[in-house]
Scaffold this motif. Structure first.
Motif, PDB file in Angstrom:
ATOM      1  N   ALA A   1      -6.843  51.043  50.216  1.00 47.19           N
ATOM      2  CA  ALA A   1      -7.396  50.881  48.776  1.00 47.19           C
ATOM      3  C   ALA A   1      -7.572  49.697  48.262  1.00 47.19           C
ATOM      4  O   ALA A   1      -8.351  49.443  47.201  1.00 47.19           O
ATOM      5  N   LYS A   2      -6.720  48.714  48.730  1.00 47.73           N
ATOM      6  CA  LYS A   2      -6.700  47.471  48.066  1.00 47.73           C
ATOM      7  C   LYS A   2      -7.430  46.327  49.188  1.00 47.73           C
ATOM      8  O   LYS A   2      -7.821  45.478  48.857  1.00 47.73           O
ATOM      9  N   ASN A   3      -7.844  47.081  50.227  1.00 51.10           N
ATOM     10  CA  ASN A   3      -8.615  46.315  51.277  1.00 51.10           C
ATOM     11  C   ASN A   3      -7.785  44.872  51.797  1.00 51.10           C
ATOM     12  O   ASN A   3      -8.456  44.053  51.853  1.00 51.10           O
ATOM     13  N   THR A   4      -6.775  45.118  51.929  1.00 52.68           N
ATOM     14  CA  THR A   4      -5.784  44.295  52.734  1.00 52.68           C
ATOM     15  C   THR A   4      -5.251  44.718  53.717  1.00 52.68           C
ATOM     16  O   THR A   4      -5.057  45.739  54.219  1.00 52.68           O
ATOM     17  N   VAL A   5      -4.807  43.873  54.731  1.00 56.01           N
ATOM     18  CA  VAL A   5      -4.240  43.837  55.968  1.00 56.01           C
ATOM     19  C   VAL A   5      -3.210  42.634  55.988  1.00 56.01           C
ATOM     20  O   VAL A   5      -3.383  41.766  55.607  1.00 56.01           O
TER      21      VAL A   5
ATOM     22  N   ALA B   1      -9.941  41.411  51.585  1.00 54.20           N
ATOM     23  CA  ALA B   1     -11.457  41.553  51.730  1.00 54.20           C
ATOM     24  C   ALA B   1     -11.937  41.747  50.658  1.00 54.20           C
ATOM     25  O   ALA B   1     -11.463  42.522  49.709  1.00 54.20           O
ATOM     26  N   SER B   2     -13.232  41.159  50.422  1.00 53.86           N
ATOM     27  CA  SER B   2     -13.919  41.307  49.256  1.00 53.86           C
ATOM     28  C   SER B   2     -15.437  41.373  49.377  1.00 53.86           C
ATOM     29  O   SER B   2     -15.685  41.044  50.735  1.00 53.86           O
TER      30      SER B   2
ATOM     31  N   SER C   1     -19.026  43.377  50.502  1.00 51.58           N
ATOM     32  CA  SER C   1     -19.510  44.630  50.727  1.00 51.58           C
ATOM     33  C   SER C   1     -18.365  45.392  51.802  1.00 51.58           C
ATOM     34  O   SER C   1     -18.533  45.194  53.017  1.00 51.58           O
ATOM     35  N   ILE C   2     -17.425  46.002  51.219  1.00 57.53           N
ATOM     36  CA  ILE C   2     -16.393  46.489  52.018  1.00 57.53           C
ATOM     37  C   ILE C   2     -16.184  47.849  52.129  1.00 57.53           C
ATOM     38  O   ILE C   2     -15.331  48.206  52.829  1.00 57.53           O
ATOM     39  N   SER C   3     -17.315  48.776  51.762  1.00 60.01           N
ATOM     40  CA  SER C   3     -17.010  50.179  51.722  1.00 60.01           C
ATOM     41  C   SER C   3     -16.943  50.814  53.469  1.00 60.01           C
ATOM     42  O   SER C   3     -16.673  51.819  53.435  1.00 60.01           O
ATOM     43  N   SER C   4     -17.607  49.907  54.242  1.00 60.85           N
ATOM     44  CA  SER C   4     -17.787  50.520  55.463  1.00 60.85           C
ATOM     45  C   SER C   4     -16.909  49.745  56.603  1.00 60.85           C
ATOM     46  O   SER C   4     -17.222  49.905  57.660  1.00 60.85           O
ATOM     47  N   ILE C   5     -15.817  49.058  56.176  1.00 56.82           N
ATOM     48  CA  ILE C   5     -14.820  48.413  57.215  1.00 56.82           C
ATOM     49  C   ILE C   5     -14.240  49.296  57.947  1.00 56.82           C
ATOM     50  O   ILE C   5     -13.644  50.271  57.260  1.00 56.82           O
ATOM     51  N   ASN C   6     -14.285  49.242  59.061  1.00 56.87           N
ATOM     52  CA  ASN C   6     -13.543  50.287  59.996  1.00 56.87           C
ATOM     53  C   ASN C   6     -12.169  49.705  60.466  1.00 56.87           C
ATOM     54  O   ASN C   6     -11.187  50.036  60.330  1.00 56.87           O
ATOM     55  N   VAL C   7     -12.404  48.328  61.281  1.00 59.70           N
ATOM     56  CA  VAL C   7     -10.976  47.787  61.836  1.00 59.70           C
ATOM     57  C   VAL C   7     -10.902  46.507  61.044  1.00 59.70           C
ATOM     58  O   VAL C   7     -11.750  45.766  60.566  1.00 59.70           O
ATOM     59  N   MET C   8      -9.470  46.254  60.890  1.00 60.31           N
ATOM     60  CA  MET C   8      -9.062  45.012  60.216  1.00 60.31           C
ATOM     61  C   MET C   8      -7.778  44.476  61.076  1.00 60.31           C
ATOM     62  O   MET C   8      -6.984  45.454  61.521  1.00 60.31           O
TER      63      MET C   8
ATOM     64  N   GLN D   1     -16.045  38.761  52.658  1.00 57.76           N
ATOM     65  CA  GLN D   1     -15.352  37.687  52.576  1.00 57.76           C
ATOM     66  C   GLN D   1     -13.911  38.030  52.876  1.00 57.76           C
ATOM     67  O   GLN D   1     -13.245  39.033  52.509  1.00 57.76           O
ATOM     68  N   LEU D   2     -13.029  37.133  53.638  1.00 55.38           N
ATOM     69  CA  LEU D   2     -11.798  37.531  53.948  1.00 55.38           C
ATOM     70  C   LEU D   2     -11.011  36.190  53.677  1.00 55.38           C
ATOM     71  O   LEU D   2     -11.343  35.034  54.073  1.00 55.38           O
ATOM     72  N   VAL D   3     -10.021  36.492  53.002  1.00 53.80           N
ATOM     73  CA  VAL D   3      -8.931  35.310  52.570  1.00 53.80           C
ATOM     74  C   VAL D   3      -7.569  35.387  53.059  1.00 53.80           C
ATOM     75  O   VAL D   3      -7.093  36.537  52.725  1.00 53.80           O
ATOM     76  N   GLU D   4      -7.158  34.461  54.003  1.00 52.36           N
ATOM     77  CA  GLU D   4      -5.721  34.585  54.558  1.00 52.36           C
ATOM     78  C   GLU D   4      -4.614  33.971  53.633  1.00 52.36           C
ATOM     79  O   GLU D   4      -4.899  33.106  52.835  1.00 52.36           O
TER      80      GLU D   4
END
Length: 116
Positions: free
Chosen positions: A74-78, A24-25, A27-34, A3-6
């Motif tokens: 670490a925070k899964n943010t872009v 991002a929240s 299943s985020i362990s394998s995100i490569n590109v944001m 899930q992505l929230v802008e």
């Protein structure tokens, strides 16, 4: 799933700045590109800027030198820092994430309007 929230869109005058954030929240362990894409009225969605987990970046020619994409793994943010905004930057901005195993995900978008 991912899930992505802008957040951070709004109205700004030409020459001004805005900062977009995307969290991002899931299943985020394998995100490569944001990164970020945008779609202006009557136009196709286009790439704005992306950043890989290793730090490689890609920018549209139209935003080079004005926009900066940053990422906190670490925070899964872009984030997208937008400076020297122009009326032609007006669009709905979408957060995008690519997971190695799950594929591509999109946020719902946030509107950026550059107008005096």
């Amino acid at each position: 799933q991912v899930q992505l929230v802008e957040s951070g869109g709004g109205l700004v005058q030409p020459g001004g700045s805005l900062r977009l954030s995307c969290a991002a929240s899931g299943s985020i362990s394998s995100i490569n590109v944001m990164g970020w894409f945008r779609q202006a009225p009557g136009k196709q969605r286009e790439l704005v800027a992306t950043r890989t987990s290793s730090g490689s970046t890609t920018y549209a020619d139209s935003v080079k030198g004005r926009f900066t994409v940053s990422r906190d793994n670490a925070k899964n943010t872009v984030n997208l820092q937008m400076n020297s905004l122009k009326p032609e930057d007006t669009a709905v901005y979408y957060c995008n994430a690519v997971d190695v195993y799950l594929g591509e995900f999109w946020g719902k978008g946030t509107l950026v309007t550059v107008s005096s």
